[in-house]
Design a protein around this motif. Structure first.
Motif, PDB file in Angstrom:
ATOM      1  N   ALA A 241       0.944  -1.343   0.047  1.00  0.00           N
ATOM      2  CA  ALA A 241      -0.177   0.011  -0.125  1.00  0.00           C
ATOM      3  C   ALA A 241       0.900   1.184  -0.059  1.00  0.00           C
ATOM      4  N   LEU A 242       2.081   1.078   0.854  1.00  0.00           N
ATOM      5  CA  LEU A 242       2.933   2.427   0.744  1.00  0.00           C
ATOM      6  C   LEU A 242       3.369   2.553  -0.643  1.00  0.00           C
ATOM      7  N   GLY A 243       3.910   1.515  -1.352  1.00  0.00           N
ATOM      8  CA  GLY A 243       4.466   1.534  -2.634  1.00  0.00           C
ATOM      9  C   GLY A 243       3.466   1.944  -3.650  1.00  0.00           C
ATOM     10  N   GLU A 244       2.306   1.829  -3.425  1.00  0.00           N
ATOM     11  CA  GLU A 244       1.454   2.387  -4.386  1.00  0.00           C
ATOM     12  C   GLU A 244       1.337   4.040  -4.464  1.00  0.00           C
ATOM     13  N   LEU A 245       1.258   4.595  -2.895  1.00  0.00           N
ATOM     14  CA  LEU A 245       1.302   5.990  -2.576  1.00  0.00           C
ATOM     15  C   LEU A 245       2.743   6.361  -3.229  1.00  0.00           C
ATOM     16  N   MET A 246       3.632   5.911  -2.853  1.00  0.00           N
ATOM     17  CA  MET A 246       4.911   6.277  -3.476  1.00  0.00           C
ATOM     18  C   MET A 246       5.296   6.463  -4.708  1.00  0.00           C
ATOM     19  N   ALA A 247       4.533   5.575  -5.560  1.00  0.00           N
ATOM     20  CA  ALA A 247       4.858   5.445  -6.967  1.00  0.00           C
ATOM     21  C   ALA A 247       3.745   6.319  -7.820  1.00  0.00           C
ATOM     22  N   SER A 248       2.594   6.788  -7.030  1.00  0.00           N
ATOM     23  CA  SER A 248       1.565   7.459  -7.749  1.00  0.00           C
ATOM     24  C   SER A 248       1.930   9.120  -7.949  1.00  0.00           C
ATOM     25  N   GLY A 249       2.803   9.642  -7.289  1.00  0.00           N
ATOM     26  CA  GLY A 249       3.347  11.085  -7.415  1.00  0.00           C
ATOM     27  C   GLY A 249       2.270  11.900  -7.028  1.00  0.00           C
ATOM     28  N   ASP A 250       1.319  11.335  -6.199  1.00  0.00           N
ATOM     29  CA  ASP A 250       0.478  12.331  -5.519  1.00  0.00           C
ATOM     30  C   ASP A 250       0.964  13.017  -4.432  1.00  0.00           C
ATOM     31  N   VAL A 251       1.943  12.501  -3.653  1.00  0.00           N
ATOM     32  CA  VAL A 251       2.414  13.092  -2.625  1.00  0.00           C
ATOM     33  C   VAL A 251       4.272  13.490  -2.939  1.00  0.00           C
ATOM     34  N   LEU A 252       4.600  14.544  -3.044  1.00  0.00           N
ATOM     35  CA  LEU A 252       5.901  14.893  -3.457  1.00  0.00           C
ATOM     36  C   LEU A 252       6.786  14.475  -1.852  1.00  0.00           C
ATOM     37  N   LEU A 253       7.895  13.638  -2.047  1.00  0.00           N
ATOM     38  CA  LEU A 253       8.853  13.019  -0.988  1.00  0.00           C
ATOM     39  C   LEU A 253       9.935  14.088  -1.068  1.00  0.00           C
ATOM     40  N   VAL A 254      10.215  14.630   0.080  1.00  0.00           N
ATOM     41  CA  VAL A 254      11.435  15.417   0.322  1.00  0.00           C
ATOM     42  C   VAL A 254      12.407  14.688   1.498  1.00  0.00           C
ATOM     43  N   GLY A 255      13.612  14.901   0.935  1.00  0.00           N
ATOM     44  CA  GLY A 255      14.721  14.292   1.901  1.00  0.00           C
ATOM     45  C   GLY A 255      15.877  14.818   1.421  1.00  0.00           C
ATOM     46  N   PHE A 256      17.020  14.113   2.335  1.00  0.00           N
ATOM     47  CA  PHE A 256      18.471  14.572   2.067  1.00  0.00           C
ATOM     48  C   PHE A 256      19.045  13.497   1.318  1.00  0.00           C
ATOM     49  N   ASP A 257      19.756  13.647   0.140  1.00  0.00           N
ATOM     50  CA  ASP A 257      20.762  12.576  -0.504  1.00  0.00           C
ATOM     51  C   ASP A 257      19.802  11.240  -0.701  1.00  0.00           C
ATOM     52  N   LEU A 258      18.964  11.341  -1.762  1.00  0.00           N
ATOM     53  CA  LEU A 258      18.006  10.368  -1.713  1.00  0.00           C
ATOM     54  C   LEU A 258      18.316   9.322  -2.945  1.00  0.00           C
ATOM     55  N   ARG A 259      19.593   9.465  -3.478  1.00  0.00           N
ATOM     56  CA  ARG A 259      19.831   8.643  -4.431  1.00  0.00           C
ATOM     57  C   ARG A 259      19.877   7.050  -4.108  1.00  0.00           C
ATOM     58  N   SER A 260      20.488   6.845  -3.007  1.00  0.00           N
ATOM     59  CA  SER A 260      20.518   5.137  -2.638  1.00  0.00           C
ATOM     60  C   SER A 260      19.093   4.965  -2.185  1.00  0.00           C
ATOM     61  N   ASP A 261      18.377   5.737  -1.397  1.00  0.00           N
ATOM     62  CA  ASP A 261      17.094   5.210  -1.057  1.00  0.00           C
ATOM     63  C   ASP A 261      16.237   5.012  -2.364  1.00  0.00           C
ATOM     64  N   LYS A 262      16.226   5.717  -3.212  1.00  0.00           N
ATOM     65  CA  LYS A 262      15.430   5.547  -4.360  1.00  0.00           C
ATOM     66  C   LYS A 262      15.804   4.207  -5.008  1.00  0.00           C
ATOM     67  N   ARG A 263      17.312   3.815  -5.361  1.00  0.00           N
ATOM     68  CA  ARG A 263      17.610   2.968  -5.795  1.00  0.00           C
ATOM     69  C   ARG A 263      17.382   1.543  -5.144  1.00  0.00           C
ATOM     70  N   HIS A 264      17.419   1.701  -3.992  1.00  0.00           N
ATOM     71  CA  HIS A 264      17.199   0.477  -3.092  1.00  0.00           C
ATOM     72  C   HIS A 264      15.923   0.025  -3.063  1.00  0.00           C
ATOM     73  N   LEU A 265      14.949   0.987  -3.108  1.00  0.00           N
ATOM     74  CA  LEU A 265      13.504   0.764  -3.034  1.00  0.00           C
ATOM     75  C   LEU A 265      13.147   0.346  -4.138  1.00  0.00           C
ATOM     76  N   ARG A 266      13.709   0.661  -5.447  1.00  0.00           N
ATOM     77  CA  ARG A 266      13.487   0.167  -6.852  1.00  0.00           C
ATOM     78  C   ARG A 266      13.877  -1.399  -6.803  1.00  0.00           C
ATOM     79  N   ASP A 267      15.179  -1.448  -6.602  1.00  0.00           N
ATOM     80  CA  ASP A 267      15.939  -2.922  -6.800  1.00  0.00           C
ATOM     81  C   ASP A 267      15.461  -3.809  -5.668  1.00  0.00           C
ATOM     82  N   ARG A 268      15.161  -3.555  -4.566  1.00  0.00           N
ATOM     83  CA  ARG A 268      14.761  -4.773  -3.437  1.00  0.00           C
ATOM     84  C   ARG A 268      13.169  -4.921  -3.684  1.00  0.00           C
TER      85      ARG A 268
END
Length: 197
Positions: free
Chosen positions: A90-117
């Motif tokens: 359910a969280l993955g659907e929200l994060m993939a929807s683009g409905d909520v802008l996700l803001v953080g610091f140095d997100l490259r590895s976070d994005k890659r790991h969520l996609r790969d795993r």
């Protein structure tokens, strides 16, 4: 306007402590809390974002993180353990929807790991560090530096907690406070820099 000069660690430590979320403002999200958490995040439209992973301790040991996904509104921090597949889906659907802008610091590895795993594609991400002007192009602005520049405060981060066991079935109060505030502080900085957003 925030200053462009990189503040030293010693300078930052002399600043007053940055007030953070307390335990009454943090929820570890299970299936019972899921609908309420997702509603709060969708309503907010912008959420602080971070992930935590259990550290590896042996040479050649494969990283298996992230083990925890943190999202925050201005009022509350939500911690999503990845061990619950229904919550994660359910969280993955929200994060993939683009409905909520996700803001953080140095997100490259976070994005890659969520996609790969997990196959989660985060479609609306903003690295808050890129909103800062800097006196050197090689300088990366992280949470501690950003809070010092924007709020004139010291956002204290514990190395011990950052490398604690994020794969645990139960998180300590200290872990919960650390993780929730990692996401929340990014949102605070974002709104300070983009007050009309």
């Amino acid at each position: 306007m925030t200053q462009t000069r990189q503040l030293s660690r010693d300078e930052i430590k002399t600043l007053p402590l940055f007030p953070t979320l307390g335990m009454n403002q943090i929820t570890v999200v299970g299936r019972e809390q899921l609908a309420g958490a997702l509603h709060a995040l969708r309503t907010a439209k912008v959420a602080g974002f971070d992930t935590e992973s259990r550290p590896t301790f042996h040479k050649g040991e494969a990283a298996t993180g992230p083990h925890l996904i943190q999202l925050a509104t201005m009022e509350h921090g939500y911690l999503f353990p990845v061990s619950d597949r229904e919550v994660l889906a359910a969280l993955g659907e929200l994060m993939a929807s683009g409905d909520v802008l996700l803001v953080g610091f140095d997100l490259r590895s976070d994005k890659r790991h969520l996609r790969d795993r997990f196959g989660i594609e985060c479609t609306a991400l903003l690295d808050v560090g890129t909103l800062f002007s800097s006196d050197s192009p090689t300088i990366t602005v992280g949470a501690v530096q950003a809070v010092a520049r924007v709020f004139g405060c010291y956002f204290r981060k514990s190395k011990k907690l950052s490398t604690s066991n994020w794969g645990a079935k139960v998180f300590s109060e200290a872990q919960q406070v650390y993780a929730a505030n990692d996401a929340w502080v990014a949102l605070r900085v974002y709104h300070a820099l983009r007050p009309d957003a």
